[in-house]
Design an enzyme around this catalytic site. Structure first.
Site, PDB file in Angstrom:
ATOM      1  N   ASP A   1       0.827  -1.178  -0.057  1.00 21.43           N
ATOM      2  CA  ASP A   1       0.125  -0.052  -0.219  1.00 21.43           C
ATOM      3  C   ASP A   1       0.731   1.317   0.136  1.00 21.43           C
ATOM      4  OD1 ASP A   1      -2.589  -1.124   0.456  1.00 21.43           O
ATOM      5  OD2 ASP A   1      -2.151  -1.650   2.354  1.00 21.43           O
TER       6      ASP A   1
HETATM    7  C1  NOJ Z   1      -2.282  -4.046   4.941  1.00 15.21           C
HETATM    8  C2  NOJ Z   1      -3.339  -4.114   3.903  1.00 15.21           C
HETATM    9  O1  NOJ Z   1      -4.461  -4.637   4.670  1.00 15.21           O
HETATM   10  C3  NOJ Z   1      -2.985  -5.151   3.009  1.00 15.21           C
HETATM   11  O2  NOJ Z   1      -4.066  -5.106   1.969  1.00 15.21           O
HETATM   12  C4  NOJ Z   1      -1.567  -4.969   2.409  1.00 15.21           C
HETATM   13  O3  NOJ Z   1      -1.392  -5.789   1.338  1.00 15.21           O
HETATM   14  C5  NOJ Z   1      -0.540  -4.849   3.308  1.00 15.21           C
HETATM   15  N1  NOJ Z   1      -1.028  -3.792   4.458  1.00 15.21           N
HETATM   16  C6  NOJ Z   1       0.949  -4.182   2.721  1.00 15.21           C
HETATM   17  O4  NOJ Z   1       0.829  -2.667   2.513  1.00 15.21           O
END
Ligand code: NOJ
Length: 807
Positions: A494
């Site tokens: 993200d």
């Molecule tokens: C948490 C998020 O819920 C998930 O979708 C994401 O892939 C990870 N963070 C890594 O950024």
């Protein structure tokens, strides 16, 4: 220092010291009704959606010593005064003689001893019910008679959880309570915001006479709230004020005189915190659960439902900590992430900014397919319904309204408003569902796409198969300068948010994996031409990746909009990323030499004793051109932290390459059940994977946070069961292809698959890691290593011998 122990026989963890470094929690019920209970009895309960239908006011940001959502007070009459304390330790913090919090499957049981009283309190939500039961047993162990009262207390929130925090005028003007006395001194104390009075009420009730009650927090605490939750002044009076709140901060406190308790005597009190359309509608259920035998049955039903779920796979390996996770705690965490996505925990506080994540839940579904196939299918349908007709997906949705959004991308209108990976996960999840169940008819089921017309009706509908095809087609048409998928706002990571035009190697790999899955499915359906088309697309992307993304010793992770590689040895920060290596193996894009080299680089640069870091070195300073990753100090979260979700992918990659020793070492080093003696560093619950652990660039290396709701649950389960133990559902049957540490002499497993039960015994006499030399089903030798699916619901014995002579 240890704060408790694992009780494997009862499938519990027992906390014996309530002063854990952070709150430790368990989940009760489901998203439909349930929530979390912390280890000192605080409860965050909601129904359907923690943002729009929250019931108790649990403020996670308050210190651990504070009242949160609910508690139980006991009081002992001492002359003209009362000794008041909570058997949950919080919020009165009295010295205890014994304190145990049993963290069980779908329940929390607190057993404590204070001032000559033993309390044994079990909190759970009966399967399918909209009520939290608190089964309270109080025993006099003082050796002399005690006059005892019990006062369960709940603090309500406005159902719109965020409004409760942001609007201190409207909310308190709407909150009201009303008492409904019943025969025999019983009482239902109802609560609602005014606008829901005639359609939806919360209530607290019990199975013993209530001598008085309170519903106004100010009156309960006393002295204009200069009385405290630790010492509520109203509990020094013989009775509560019986005030029906017309506004303000609503609570429900029910005073029960349990009477004089002779030494050794026990009283049982059962409370119900529930929600119903009206008190009238609630009455039959309330009456049923006032019956002790009904409550006992409900608890037995709860245990049976967990037994059904867990019995889809039980293993016996040489590693007891691995067994503990694979048999109990990891599938339970998969169940939890499946229910709650990333929506409600002490870290994801459920105020509505997240909802159910598209990619998160697609991956979560993959963790429960054997145990909850029908429920998983239902979730897949919901996810498919927020996919856009063009193939990409909305990032998240609200479970009550099914209103979807683009997630964090909305905060950066200057960046693309979609995530490049979201829609591809659904291909993996649906194919995994089909392989587990053989339910190929699902492919033909029509599911609407997300876009709606003015009348609110879907503008387009497609079969599940069409949704999957649209997903890969979207990515095939959304490419950048190198012919790689555009990054969008972000990919799985993200926090790397680059200018429009950037390309993602992760999405390229995930696309490759999705194409292989589709081709495999189509081959199984006998559609070789269609399968060939996707394999051609696969080869096309594989060639591009290998032409531009090999950095010499590892694969790079992104290209910036101007074509600069990220995750290259030329970078000062963010030189190497774990996912760029593991996913090059998972996609099958890496050549054998590059695959080995890339995974060795991962080991060399990113591995630590606490797990694999996501990248290194960390960025040291905020850089809006890089995005969220630079908002953390080096070593935290995605910025060089041990982001656990990515660890199982390295385990899987090593297993695919046949390196059983390293796959297992990676598995064992992140096993939380092996951290029970390191809690002062680790801090989080030792029975669940946390989302992140601070990496070795951070002064607090080894500190875990964001426990429970993480994709680590599903992937660690898949890595352990499908890749190390090698029990892989396929369309044709159950493939058995273990990749074990060479030291293991074998393992045993009992797996339910398409209705039949497989008793599996794997022997490893030559101490290899991989290679099935012999496989017998019910005593008859089988060619290959795919055990057919049996439609007979019977038990079959599978003997597997690993060895060098494998075909
Ligand atoms: C948490 C998020 O819920 C998930 O979708 C994401 O892939 C990870 N963070 C890594 O950024």
């Amino acid at each position: 220092m240890e704060y408790g122990y694992f009780d494997d026989r009862n499938r519990e963890y027992v906390i014996t010291n309530p002063k854990t470094p952070v709150k430790w929690i368990n989940y009760v019920g489901t998203l439909a009704f349930g929530g979390l209970i912390d280890h000192t009895g605080g409860a965050l309960i909601c129904a359907g959606d923690p943002a729009l239908n929250r019931i108790t006011r649990y403020l996670a940001l308050l210190p651990g010593s504070e009242f949160k959502g609910q508690t139980l007070y006991l009081r002992i009459r001492e002359g003209s005064r009362y000794r008041v304390f909570s058997p949950f330790f919080v919020p009165t913090l009295d010295p205890y003689d014994r304190y145990e919090c049993h963290v069980g499957l779908g329940y929390v049981r607190i057993v404590s001893e204070f001032y000559g009283l033993r309390a044994n309190v079990t909190l759970f939500v009966p399967p399918g019910e909209a009520r939290l039961l608190e089964d309270i047993r109080i025993t006099n162990i003082a050796g002399r008679p005690l006059e005892v009262d019990a006062v369960p207390v709940v603090e309500y929130t406005h159902p719109d959880a965020l409004k409760q925090i942001t609007n201190a005028d409207w909310v308190p003007q709407t909150m009201q309570s009303k008492a409904y006395p019943e025969a025999g001194g019983l009482l239902i104390l109802a609560q609602y915001p005014f606008m829901l009075r005639d359609t939806r009420i919360n209530y607290l009730t019990s199975n013993r006479p209530v001598s008085s009650f309170e519903s106004d927090r100010r009156r309960f605490l006393g002295d204009n709230e200069y009385g405290t939750w630790a010492r509520p002044l109203s509990l020094q009076a013989a009775e509560l004020g019986c005030y029906e709140a017309q506004r303000g901060d609503n609570i429900a406190a029910l005073l029960h005189h349990l009477g004089p308790l002779a030494p050794g005597e026990t009283r049982r009190l059962i409370t119900q915190l529930g929600q119903a359309p009206s008190v009238e509608a609630a009455r039959p259920g309330i009456a049923a659960y006032r019956d002790e035998a009904r409550v006992d049955r409900a608890f037995a039903e709860l245990a049976a439902s967990w037994e059904r779920y867990l019995s889809s796979l039980q293993v016996e390996t040489p590693d007891p900590a691995m067994d503990r996770m694979l048999n109990i705690h990891n599938p339970r965490q998969c169940h939890t992430t499946f229910q709650w996505s990333r929506y409600l925990s002490l870290y994801q506080t459920g105020y509505g900014e997240r909802g159910i994540g598209f990619r998160d839940s697609a991956q979560d579904a993959m963790g429960v397919l054997a145990g909850l196939p029908q429920e998983a299918k239902e979730l897949l349908r919901r996810l498919l319904s927020v996919q856009r007709a063009g193939g990409s997906a909305m990032h998240q949705f609200n479970p009550l309204t099914m209103q979807a959004s683009v997630g964090d991308a909305a905060e950066r209108p200057d960046l693309p408003q979609y995530y490049s990976d979201d829609h591809l996960w659904i291909v993996l999840a649906v194919c995994a569902y089909l392989k587990e169940t053989g339910d190929l008819a699902f492919l033909d089921e029509p599911v609407p796409y997300y876009e709606r017309g003015r009348d609110g009706r879907p503008l387009a509908t497609g079969s599940v198969r069409h949704h999957l095809e649209a997903a890969v087609e979207f990515t095939r048409g959304d490419l950048g300068a190198h012919g790689l998928p555009l990054l969008g706002f972000a990919d799985w990571n993200d926090t790397v948010n680059l200018r429009a035009g950037a390309e993602s190697l992760f999405t390229a790999h995930l696309y490759g994996r999705a194409l292989l899955e589709l081709a495999d499915l189509l081959r199984h359906l006998g559609e070789t031409v269609a399968a060939g088309k996707y394999l051609a697309w696969y080869e096309e992307m594989k060639a591009r990746v290998n032409a531009c993304a090999w950095d010499g010793a590892w694969y790079i992770r992104y290209f910036d909009a101007d074509g600069t590689p990220l995750g290259s040895h030329t970078d000062a920060q963010g030189q190497i990323y774990a996912n760029a290596q593991s996913w090059a193996v998972l996609s099958g894009f890496a050549t054998p030499e590059r695959a080995r080299r890339a995974m060795d680089s991962l080991y060399e640069w990113l591995n630590t004793p606490c797990g694999i870091k996501l990248s290194m070195p960390g960025f040291n300073g905020f850089d809006p051109a890089r995005g969220g990753i630079t908002t953390y100090p080096p070593g935290a979260k995605e910025n060089g932290g041990i982001f656990l979700h990515a660890n199982p992918w390295a385990i899987i990659a090593e297993a695919l390459l046949g390196n059983g020793d390293r796959a297992y070492a990676y598995y064992a080093q992140i096993n939380p059940a092996a951290r029970n003696d390191q809690i002062d560093t680790f801090e989080c619950e030792p029975w669940v994977y946390p989302q992140n652990i601070l990496g070795d660039e951070h002064p607090q290396f080894g500190l875990a946070r964001n426990s429970w709701l993480t994709g680590t649950a599903s992937w660690a389960y898949q890595a352990g069961t499908q890749y190390i133990l090698g029990l892989q559902p396929t369309y044709a049957g159950l493939r058995i292809d273990p990749c074990l540490p060479a030291a293991w002499a074998g393992y045993r497993a009992r797996r339910r698959f398409r209705g039949a039960t497989y008793e599996i015994e794997v022997a490893n006499p030559e101490h290899v890691s991989r290679g099935v030399a012999r496989l017998a089903v019910d005593g008859r030798m089988l060619q290959g290593n795919v055990v057919p699916a049996f439609a007979d619901r019977a038990t079959h014995h599978i003997e597997v011998v690993l060895g060098l002579a494998s075909g």
